[in-house]
Scaffold this active site. Structure first.
Site, PDB file in Angstrom:
ATOM      1  N   SER A 123       2.486  -5.809   9.436  1.00 31.99           N
ATOM      2  CA  SER A 123       2.088  -4.524   9.990  1.00 31.99           C
ATOM      3  C   SER A 123       0.452  -4.595  10.839  1.00 31.99           C
ATOM      4  O   SER A 123      -0.194  -3.643  11.007  1.00 31.99           O
ATOM      5  CB  SER A 123       2.288  -3.382   9.112  1.00 31.99           C
ATOM      6  OG  SER A 123       0.911  -3.696   8.139  1.00 31.99           O
ATOM      7  N   TYR A 165       3.963  -6.403  17.579  1.00 37.67           N
ATOM      8  CA  TYR A 165       4.622  -5.248  16.161  1.00 37.67           C
ATOM      9  C   TYR A 165       5.234  -3.980  16.101  1.00 37.67           C
ATOM     10  O   TYR A 165       5.986  -3.279  15.894  1.00 37.67           O
ATOM     11  CB  TYR A 165       3.403  -5.012  15.779  1.00 37.67           C
ATOM     12  CG  TYR A 165       3.164  -4.080  14.489  1.00 37.67           C
ATOM     13  CD1 TYR A 165       4.230  -4.099  13.534  1.00 37.67           C
ATOM     14  CD2 TYR A 165       2.416  -2.595  14.359  1.00 37.67           C
ATOM     15  CE1 TYR A 165       4.431  -2.902  12.676  1.00 37.67           C
ATOM     16  CE2 TYR A 165       2.826  -1.262  13.381  1.00 37.67           C
ATOM     17  CZ  TYR A 165       3.701  -1.644  12.545  1.00 37.67           C
ATOM     18  OH  TYR A 165       3.745  -0.611  11.691  1.00 37.67           O
ATOM     19  N   LYS A 206       9.252  -2.733  15.200  1.00 36.87           N
ATOM     20  CA  LYS A 206      10.108  -1.864  14.685  1.00 36.87           C
ATOM     21  C   LYS A 206      10.876  -0.133  15.454  1.00 36.87           C
ATOM     22  O   LYS A 206      11.698  -0.142  15.060  1.00 36.87           O
ATOM     23  CB  LYS A 206       8.507  -0.298  14.615  1.00 36.87           C
ATOM     24  CG  LYS A 206       7.644  -1.010  13.743  1.00 36.87           C
ATOM     25  CD  LYS A 206       8.034  -0.989  12.001  1.00 36.87           C
ATOM     26  CE  LYS A 206       7.447  -1.445  11.953  1.00 36.87           C
ATOM     27  NZ  LYS A 206       8.096  -1.575   9.569  1.00 36.87           N
ATOM     28  N   SER A 240       6.831   3.143  13.515  1.00 37.70           N
ATOM     29  CA  SER A 240       4.983   3.269  13.429  1.00 37.70           C
ATOM     30  C   SER A 240       5.355   3.920  14.285  1.00 37.70           C
ATOM     31  O   SER A 240       5.898   3.922  15.529  1.00 37.70           O
ATOM     32  CB  SER A 240       4.911   2.582  13.580  1.00 37.70           C
ATOM     33  OG  SER A 240       3.234   2.263  13.769  1.00 37.70           O
ATOM     34  N   TYR A 281       0.469  -1.403  -0.162  1.00 39.94           N
ATOM     35  CA  TYR A 281       0.093  -0.064  -0.334  1.00 39.94           C
ATOM     36  C   TYR A 281       0.674   0.986  -0.074  1.00 39.94           C
ATOM     37  O   TYR A 281       0.606   1.596  -0.472  1.00 39.94           O
ATOM     38  CB  TYR A 281      -0.929  -0.173   1.612  1.00 39.94           C
ATOM     39  CG  TYR A 281      -1.113   1.349   1.708  1.00 39.94           C
ATOM     40  CD1 TYR A 281      -2.550   1.703   0.575  1.00 39.94           C
ATOM     41  CD2 TYR A 281      -1.911   1.410   2.994  1.00 39.94           C
ATOM     42  CE1 TYR A 281      -2.896   2.677   1.080  1.00 39.94           C
ATOM     43  CE2 TYR A 281      -2.318   2.317   3.629  1.00 39.94           C
ATOM     44  CZ  TYR A 281      -2.895   3.346   2.355  1.00 39.94           C
ATOM     45  OH  TYR A 281      -3.793   4.700   3.176  1.00 39.94           O
TER      46      TYR A 281
END
Ligand code: UFG
Length: 324
Positions: free
Chosen positions: A76, A140, A144, A116, A11
């Site tokens: 993600s 998650y 990161k 993030s 995306y």
């Protein structure tokens, strides 16, 4: 510049690839197509491969002679990371170490990393700036943060300069409708709102109405995907003059509850959007809103889409003519 875009079929990555191509850069996409789409790679060249397989990276770097690497390849989903931490550590941490080692071995010194807002965990103040404590509450976010720490060490030891961009909630789609957000299964709020009123009309669920927020639903900061891509372009320039391991927040600075987003979508379609409340989704912090002053100051970043209705309009336009 010759830019390698890992995750360029996804995306945010595909919007980046389009922008790099429009700016005259030479782009190579590297993607395992686990969540990305071949049809989204409309610019540059495409190499299929996986960051966890070191062999495919060596040949890619030998041929590529890259000046810079942008790294969007990641699992993600906050909820999925709670039930499959192993997949997250393998893909997001191990895969990134392989990529950075390939950069080190082939003398590529410029790296842009998709970090993030999930690195912050539960906010202790209404607007999160880069000095906010880092206490991720899901695997998650931890992956990161681990990569950000690794980047500090790789800069000191191997002189790989990096910019880690802590995205808040990426939203919207390309204004020309060429590319957009498409996941299977779709877990994100705005596409799920749209899917509840177009096509098969999948019923919309709202996860939790008992948070300590103005209406009990989670508050997020939605930032348009094209604005995110722009910040990466500016980061490339920034690293020419500023070596180091840098971190910037990328958000709109405005908090929208789930109900606010639903109401904005109702304005766009000029109709009602039905939903039902479900229990909280594991791993969701109640609010996440950015203070992006630092990115604006240092990178010269300007937000084009500062209005929720405009963001949702671009998402609707893509979903109506969705091609993948
Ligand atoms: N939500 C619903 N119904 C849905 C989908 C989502 O109620 O059908 C809720 C979620 O529970 C959450 C909010 O809407 O409260 C936003 O959820 P998203 O799944 O759209 O986005 P997240 O906030 O979970 O996560 C996104 C990215 C992460 C990133 C985070 C940072 O997916 O990678 O933004 O803010 F870390």
């Amino acid at each position: 510049m010759k830019v390698l875009v890992c995750g360029g079929a996804g995306y945010i990555g595909s919007h980046m690839v389009k922008m790099l191509d429009q700016e005259g850069h030479d782009v190579t996409v590297f993607d395992n197509l686990s969540t990305g789409h071949k049809e989204a790679v409309k610019w540059g060249r495409f190499a299929i491969g996986d960051l966890t397989e070191k062999g495919s990276l060596d040949s890619l770097f030998e041929k590529g002679h890259f000046d810079a690497v942008m790294h969007f390849s990641a699992k993600s989903l906050v909820g999925e990371s709670m039930t499959d931490p192993a997949g997250y550590y393998r893909n997001n941490v191990l895969g990134t170490i392989n990529l950075l080692n390939a950069m080190r071995d082939h003398d590529v010194k410029t790296f842009i990393f998709s970090s993030s807002a999930a690195t912050y965990g539960n906010p202790i103040k209404p607007f999160i700036d880069e000095t906010h404590p880092l206490n991720p509450i899901n695997p998650y976010g931890k992956t990161k943060l681990m990569v950000e720490k690794i980047l500090e060490d790789y800069e000191k030891a191997y002189h790989i300069s990096s910019v880690s961009l802590r995205y808040f909630n990426a939203a919207g789609a390309d204004k020309d409708g060429d590319i957009g957000e498409s996941h299977d299964p779709e877990t994100h709020l705005i596409p799920n709102i749209i899917k509840s009123v177009v096509g098969d009309r999948v019923p919309l669920k709202v996860f939790g109405n008992d948070y300590a927020t103005k209406d009990g639903t989670c508050v997020r900061d939605y930032i348009h995907v094209t604005d995110l891509a722009k910040a990466h372009l500016l980061s490339l320039d920034y690293m020419n003059a500023n070596k180091g391991a840098h971190v910037f927040n990328l958000g709109n600075g405005k908090g929208f509850s789930i109900l606010d987003v639903i109401h904005a979508a109702e304005n766009v379609i000029n109709g009602k959007i039905d939903f039902e409340y479900q229990k909280r989704r594991a791993g969701d912090p109640p609010t996440l809103v950015a203070d992006s002053t630092f990115a604006k100051m240092e990178l010269g970043w300007k937000i084009e889409y500062d209005n929720m209705t405009d963001i949702i309009k671009t998402a609707f336009a893509w979903h109506k003519n969705q091609t993948y």
